[in-house]
Scaffold this motif. Structure first.
Motif, PDB file in Angstrom:
ATOM      1  N   LYS A   1       0.831  -1.203   0.000  1.00 32.59           N
ATOM      2  CA  LYS A   1       0.000   0.000   0.000  1.00 32.59           C
ATOM      3  C   LYS A   1       0.864   1.252   0.000  1.00 32.59           C
ATOM      4  CE  LYS A   1      -4.322  -1.602   1.971  1.00 32.59           C
ATOM      5  NZ  LYS A   1      -5.059  -1.821   3.212  1.00 32.59           N
ATOM      6  N   ILE A   2       1.970   1.212   0.726  1.00 29.69           N
ATOM      7  CA  ILE A   2       2.880   2.364   0.719  1.00 29.69           C
ATOM      8  C   ILE A   2       3.473   2.508  -0.680  1.00 29.69           C
ATOM      9  CG2 ILE A   2       4.990   3.362   1.662  1.00 29.69           C
ATOM     10  CD1 ILE A   2       4.395   1.792   4.241  1.00 29.69           C
ATOM     11  N   ASP A   3       3.890   1.365  -1.262  1.00 29.67           N
ATOM     12  CA  ASP A   3       4.455   1.402  -2.613  1.00 29.67           C
ATOM     13  C   ASP A   3       3.453   1.952  -3.614  1.00 29.67           C
ATOM     14  OD1 ASP A   3       6.875   0.483  -1.815  1.00 29.67           O
ATOM     15  OD2 ASP A   3       6.481  -1.614  -2.281  1.00 29.67           O
TER      16      ASP A   3
ATOM     17  N   ASN B   1       1.412   4.244  -3.033  1.00 32.93           N
ATOM     18  CA  ASN B   1       1.047   5.613  -2.620  1.00 32.93           C
ATOM     19  C   ASN B   1      -0.387   5.717  -2.160  1.00 32.93           C
ATOM     20  OD1 ASN B   1       3.541   6.615  -3.220  1.00 32.93           O
ATOM     21  ND2 ASN B   1       2.978   7.083  -5.330  1.00 32.93           N
TER      22      ASN B   1
ATOM     23  N   PHE C   1      -1.308   6.089   0.938  1.00 29.02           N
ATOM     24  CA  PHE C   1      -1.446   6.895   2.158  1.00 29.02           C
ATOM     25  C   PHE C   1      -1.018   8.321   1.846  1.00 29.02           C
ATOM     26  CE2 PHE C   1      -0.447   2.586   3.738  1.00 29.02           C
ATOM     27  CZ  PHE C   1      -1.630   2.348   4.407  1.00 29.02           C
TER      28      PHE C   1
ATOM     29  N   ASN D   1       1.290  11.011   7.272  1.00 31.57           N
ATOM     30  CA  ASN D   1       0.029  10.276   7.285  1.00 31.57           C
ATOM     31  C   ASN D   1      -0.101   9.539   8.621  1.00 31.57           C
ATOM     32  OD1 ASN D   1      -1.226   7.371   6.770  1.00 31.57           O
ATOM     33  ND2 ASN D   1      -2.204   8.820   5.388  1.00 31.57           N
TER      34      ASN D   1
ATOM     35  N   MET E   1       0.932   5.850   8.617  1.00 29.34           N
ATOM     36  CA  MET E   1       2.378   5.741   8.432  1.00 29.34           C
ATOM     37  C   MET E   1       3.118   6.118   9.705  1.00 29.34           C
ATOM     38  SD  MET E   1       3.365   5.636   4.802  1.00 29.34           S
ATOM     39  CE  MET E   1       3.301   6.858   3.563  1.00 29.34           C
TER      40      MET E   1
ATOM     41  N   ARG F   1      10.838   2.130   4.205  1.00 36.41           N
ATOM     42  CA  ARG F   1       9.968   2.537   3.098  1.00 36.41           C
ATOM     43  C   ARG F   1       9.276   3.878   3.419  1.00 36.41           C
ATOM     44  NH1 ARG F   1       9.058   3.989  -0.318  1.00 36.41           N
ATOM     45  NH2 ARG F   1       7.503   3.458  -1.857  1.00 36.41           N
ATOM     46  N   ILE F   2       8.835   4.004   4.675  1.00 27.61           N
ATOM     47  CA  ILE F   2       8.133   5.227   5.084  1.00 27.61           C
ATOM     48  C   ILE F   2       9.097   6.409   5.097  1.00 27.61           C
ATOM     49  CG2 ILE F   2       6.949   6.347   7.015  1.00 27.61           C
ATOM     50  CD1 ILE F   2       5.829   3.506   7.675  1.00 27.61           C
TER      51      ILE F   2
ATOM     52  N   TYR G   1       9.700   7.456   1.672  1.00 24.43           N
ATOM     53  CA  TYR G   1       8.518   8.105   1.112  1.00 24.43           C
ATOM     54  C   TYR G   1       8.475   9.585   1.471  1.00 24.43           C
ATOM     55  CZ  TYR G   1       3.575   8.722  -0.039  1.00 24.43           C
ATOM     56  OH  TYR G   1       2.390   9.152  -0.567  1.00 24.43           O
TER      57      TYR G   1
END
Lengths: 420, 225
Positions: A274-276, A278, A280, A323, A326, A396-397, A400
């Motif tokens: 879900k992060i990948d 986008n 959030f 977010n 996140m 990852r976060i 981001y």
């Protein structure tokens, strides 16, 4: 650089060179024409003078022939044998009261047994005026040309590029997460038509792919959760069976535990995807110090069980745009990591400034390299309660939000620094 | 007490029915939306367990229908989707609770009981197990009519046990019930044990019996057998 200034730069450079070459060559061509015309006139004057000299006696004492021309006749004793030649010279003009350019033809001849040297001098004033005039005209035309080009290219770019800028602004606003139909303005220009249809095709494809991917993630999570739920619930029912031996129940317990791990793993993987994707994007302001204090309050029991002392060193009070989900995953993982990998009666030190958050915990030395720490499925030792995804989620976060994170291990201290 | 389970996954529905029937509920089950709408139109259930993804539509439609009928039935959504939007929407249109698959049957049971208690509001409503009485509205526990001084976690634990009597409850299920997502943090079940130890001690101090049995390597069982 804007397309207009770039194309103008080329156009004007070309135009400048052409004007320069054109101007210079017309200057030389005109000069040559005028010069040869002038020389012809001097030669004609020479012929006329000789002719006059042969025909009239009195003229020898007369020193001028035409107004404006200056004729000098000099009597010499023997033949000076001067070849006819033309040269430019500067003389003082009494009328203009300044030095001016003249052209002079000099020759010798024998008139009634006497030798003479003649020179006829013509003023170049009219030639200079002509050349100056021509130069001015060329300069004026060039300047007009430049101005016209500038004005035209501006108008043209404004008119012609309207559909392009329209397309550009729509593409800039395009968001795959919230796709709205693109409506490009009508245009007769083939290139823009092609651009628009290509973009339309591309955005449609992207939107479709994104939707498919989202559906795939959702479907996968749905499809995995259902069999997991069945396994878990059937096991719970089986556990109630009174005829099971202790050994059998213990096996059931292990299977049940593994199901829980699988479920957690799936949650984390779906979070990563879900992060990948986008997913959030909504952010809100988070006051880090407050958030951390609340988080620590919620894990108090866990800290107490291990008898871990938490030392807070909040130097400043930063807030970040992040977010909510996140933020939860980020700080939850960092703190739980510091608890999970801590030792009995250990310590956790948190430092917070406007520039960074640092969390430092006591613990056993790491079995994997510092570089590998943030990779997926990297874990120190074989810990059944760790999926190996926690820190890669953190990474990852961090990535981001364009934060940066680093890890350092010295003796018993493990230090993770998160720079905002 | 009648419960309608709307779940298209047969094996899952079967487990739910089996577990809940042992609790003394009368369970009916359907695997499609049309039948679910029909049944909930014809009968008044005490609680409905609704799966959102059904072969012939969304389970949310049943919830809308029930709310339209001004029925008092309790509604609990069970969904494989842990999407926050779904959860908010479901609760918005009138569901009482939301469980994400996979869930524990003990958890489902405890939540259904809580919903039914709330629906049939009665201040005298207590849950009794021999000498132990739990008063959900006051969040208090009495043993031999004497009030126990419990922490929030100890009370939650007590309520969870008494909602699922005579059942083997896995440790993971207890942890998730008490801590939810924070459970990921725990590196052992030690903290369940420490709460349990305190609860057990307090019950014994007030003359109660120790009904909390340890099931080796699995979990616990609240039972007088």
């Amino acid at each position: 650089m804007k397309l207009l200034s770039l194309s103008n730069r080329y156009y004007f450079t070309g135009l400048f060179i052409v004007s320069l070459v054109g101007g210079l060559s017309s200057y030389f061509v005109i000069r040559r024409t005028v010069n040869s015309e002038f020389n012809d006139k001097l030669f004609a004057a020479k012929e006329e003078l000789i002719d006059e000299l042969y025909r009239h006696d009195e003229l020898l004492s007369s020193y001028s022939l035409n107004i404006g021309d200056n004729i000098v006749i000099q009597k010499v004793d023997k033949d000076p044998k001067i070849q006819t030649f033309i040269k430019d010279t500067v003389l003082f003009n009494e009328y203009q009261n300044e030095e001016m350019n003249y052209r002079q033809i000099t020759f010798s001849d024998k008139v009634r047994d006497n030798f003479y040297v003649f020179s006829i001098t013509k003023s170049l004033l009219s030639t200079e005026d002509l050349i100056r005039g021509v130069t001015q005209v060329i300069a004026l035309i060039t300047a007009l040309f430049f101005i016209t080009m500038l004005v035209l290219s501006n108008i043209v770019s404004q008119r012609i590029w309207i559909p392009f800028y329209n397309t550009l602004s729509q593409i800039k606003d395009f968001n795959v997460k919230k796709p709205k139909p693109l409506s490009f303005s009508e245009t007769n220009i083939i290139e823009f038509k092609e651009l628009n249809s290509a973009l339309e095709l591309m955005t449609n494809q992207v939107t479709k792919d994104y939707k498919n991917l989202k559906e795939y993630t959702e479907n996968t999570s749905h499809e995995i959760q259902t069999p997991l739920a069945i396994i878990k619930n059937k096991m719970e029912l089986l556990m109630q069976d009174k005829n099971l031996s202790e050994h059998q129940i213990s096996i059931l317990g292990q299977v049940y535990e593994s199901t829980g791990r699988l479920s957690k793993l799936k949650d984390n993987l779906s979070l990563l995807s879900k992060i990948d994707n986008n997913q959030f994007i909504d952010t809100s302001k988070l006051i880090v110090a407050e958030y951390l204090k609340k988080k620590i309050g919620r894990v108090k029991e866990l800290l107490d069980i291990k008898n871990i002392e938490v030392i807070l060193d909040f130097k400043e009070n930063p807030s970040i745009e992040i977010n909510e989900t996140m933020a939860y995953v980020l700080f939850n993982n960092l703190i739980s990591n510091a608890i999970k990998h801590n030792i009995e009666s250990g310590k956790i030190v948190m430092t917070l400034t406007n520039a960074y958050f640092e969390i430092k915990n006591t613990g056993e030395p790491l079995e994997i390299s510092e570089e590998e720490l943030f990779g997926r499925f990297k874990k120190s030792g074989n810990r059944p309660d760790s999926s190996g995804l926690g820190l890669s989620l953190v990474y990852r976060i961090v990535d981001y939000y364009n934060f940066s994170i680093s890890y350092k291990n010295t003796d018993i201290w493990h230090k993770i620094t998160l720079k905002f | 007490m009648k419960i309608l389970i709307i779940e298209d996954e047969h094996m899952l529905a079967e487990s739910m029915v089996q577990y809940l029937e042992r609790e003394g509920y009368q369970c009916e089950w359907t695997d499609n939306l049309a039948e679910a709408k029909e049944k909930s139109w014809d009968y008044e259930y005490d609680c409905l367990v609704v799966d959102i993804n059904l072969p012939d539509g969304s389970g949310l439609d049943v919830i809308k229908q029930i709310k339209g009928m001004r029925s008092k039935s309790g509604i609990i959504i069970v969904s494989a989707r842990n999407a926050i939007d779904d959860r908010i929407y479901g609760l918005d249109i009138g569901a009482d609770d939301y469980l994400t698959k996979p869930f524990d049957l003990a958890e489902l049971n405890a939540r259904i009981k809580a919903i039914i208690r709330r629906r049939n509001f009665d201040a005298q409503n207590t849950i009794t197990f021999n000498e132990i009485e739990v008063f959900p509205y006051e969040m208090s526990v009495k043993v031999h009519n004497k009030i126990l001084k419990l922490t929030k976690k100890e009370y939650d634990l007590m309520l969870y046990f008494i909602s699922n009597p005579n059942r083997v409850i896995p440790k993971g299920s207890i942890a998730e019930h008490l801590w939810g997502d924070e459970m990921g943090i725990a590196d052992s079940y030690d903290f369940i044990y420490s709460h349990l130890k305190n609860l057990r001690k307090k019950i014994l101090e007030h003359g109660g019996k120790d009904y909390i049995q340890t099931v080796y390597s699995v979990g616990y069982k609240f039972s007088d057998q």
